[in-house]
Design a protein around this motif. Sequence first.
Motif, mmCIF file in Angstrom:
data_model
loop_
_atom_site.group_PDB
_atom_site.id
_atom_site.type_symbol
_atom_site.label_atom_id
_atom_site.label_comp_id
_atom_site.label_asym_id
_atom_site.label_seq_id
_atom_site.Cartn_x
_atom_site.Cartn_y
_atom_site.Cartn_z
ATOM 1 N N MET A 1 0.868 -1.186 0.000
ATOM 2 C CA MET A 1 0.000 0.000 0.000
ATOM 3 C C MET A 1 0.896 1.225 0.000
ATOM 4 S SD MET A 1 -3.377 0.597 0.047
ATOM 5 C CE MET A 1 -4.218 -0.880 0.629
ATOM 6 N N LEU A 2 0.598 2.116 -0.892
ATOM 7 C CA LEU A 2 1.420 3.320 -1.039
ATOM 8 C C LEU A 2 0.774 4.456 -0.259
ATOM 9 C CD1 LEU A 2 3.619 4.968 -2.618
ATOM 10 C CD2 LEU A 2 1.903 5.276 -4.384
ATOM 11 N N ASP A 3 1.519 4.995 0.688
ATOM 12 C CA ASP A 3 0.968 6.080 1.506
ATOM 13 C C ASP A 3 0.763 7.343 0.698
ATOM 14 O OD1 ASP A 3 0.657 4.917 3.865
ATOM 15 O OD2 ASP A 3 2.389 5.812 4.847
ATOM 16 N N VAL A 114 2.886 -7.929 6.133
ATOM 17 C CA VAL A 114 1.513 -7.546 5.780
ATOM 18 C C VAL A 114 1.514 -6.802 4.439
ATOM 19 C CG1 VAL A 114 -0.479 -6.179 6.496
ATOM 20 C CG2 VAL A 114 0.861 -7.426 8.231
ATOM 21 N N ASP A 115 2.376 -5.811 4.349
ATOM 22 C CA ASP A 115 2.464 -4.936 3.171
ATOM 23 C C ASP A 115 3.820 -5.149 2.488
ATOM 24 O OD1 ASP A 115 2.231 -2.914 1.319
ATOM 25 O OD2 ASP A 115 2.393 -1.282 2.754
ATOM 26 N N ASN A 116 3.943 -6.086 1.536
ATOM 27 C CA ASN A 116 2.854 -6.836 0.980
ATOM 28 C C ASN A 116 3.300 -8.244 0.608
ATOM 29 O OD1 ASN A 116 0.266 -7.333 -0.171
ATOM 30 N ND2 ASN A 116 1.084 -6.866 -2.192
ATOM 31 N N GLU A 147 6.232 -0.789 -5.812
ATOM 32 C CA GLU A 147 4.934 -0.127 -5.585
ATOM 33 C C GLU A 147 5.104 1.021 -4.609
ATOM 34 O OE1 GLU A 147 0.971 0.411 -3.479
ATOM 35 O OE2 GLU A 147 2.937 -0.085 -2.675
ATOM 36 N N GLU A 148 5.933 0.778 -3.596
ATOM 37 C CA GLU A 148 6.080 1.773 -2.521
ATOM 38 C C GLU A 148 6.773 3.049 -3.001
ATOM 39 O OE1 GLU A 148 4.481 1.369 0.029
ATOM 40 O OE2 GLU A 148 4.375 -0.737 0.599
ATOM 41 N N LYS A 149 7.446 2.984 -4.138
ATOM 42 C CA LYS A 149 8.096 4.182 -4.670
ATOM 43 C C LYS A 149 7.213 4.898 -5.684
ATOM 44 C CE LYS A 149 12.801 2.710 -3.780
ATOM 45 N NZ LYS A 149 13.997 2.050 -4.356
HETATM 46 ZN ZN LIG Z 1 2.846 0.006 1.592
#
Ligand SMILES: [Zn+2]
Length: 291
Positions: A1-3, A114-116, A147-149
């Motif tokens: 999940m991307l903040d 959890v992520d991910n 994804e996180e970037k």
């Molecule tokens: Zn995330």
Amino acid sequence: MLDLAAQWRLRYAATVVLLLPFWMKISGENLQYRLVSREVVERRLTKYIGDNQQRETTLKQLFADAGCDDQHLSEQPVKGSKLPNVLCILPGSSEKVIIVGAHFDRVSQGDGVVDNWSGASLLPSLLQAVNTEPRKHTYIFIGFTDEEKGEVGSRFYVRQMSQEQIAATEAMVNMDTLGLGSTEVWASHSDHHLYAALVYIAQKLNLPVSAVDVEKVGSTDAEQFAVRHIPRITVHSLTQKAWNDRILHTSKDKLSAMRLDDYYQTYCLLAAYLAFLDTIAGAPSPNPAQP
Ligand SMILES: [Zn+2]
């Protein structure tokens, strides 16, 4: 999940499943798929160890262990990322495609279970679930990088798709942040029919699913597919409590945060769902008046 933002907004969406009689007619009662055991799913989950490079290698190995041979397993170099997307293709009898995706990268805080890794490590088990008999759709299982970037791997994947490939892709099922609780759907950012189909299967199997919308919390790989109007659905497990407990992107994101009963239920639901989608995805809408 991307903040994207710190503000949490929780919204339970209501969906009216108008399509049930139609699906019953076309899907029949017997879905054919095979679940791997809970032990296997959990063993794969425990292989979250290491940095993103190690996780990419591990995901490839898990696909190979699940029966994806060299001919069907590949790495897609991604511009702007040090690591590739990992792809396993399960060919079907038509040109139609169902994409199943989850990002394998993590942020530096916590263990990124959890992520991910919860989503990425489920990909091989879902491959095994549907790889039991010839399917109409070609399934493409993708572990996305970075994804996180900023959804780097999924953005690249979508941008390199041809018009024909886009037209042939009838569903993109994205998994991000599973196992904090029971199965949730980001309903406001999911295709209505894909969401209703998941609710339908959950009811048939007597498994829980509900809608928790997370637009103020973050984004995820499926949104890249939405840019090109590919029907997509994001499955997660975020709730108000998990958000308040600050599990994502912190040292609390570790194996002990996972609720393994719920996690295996999510696997069971998604396995049946992917088999079901082969029977209904791309079917003409029985209710064209619906948005
Ligand atoms: Zn995330």
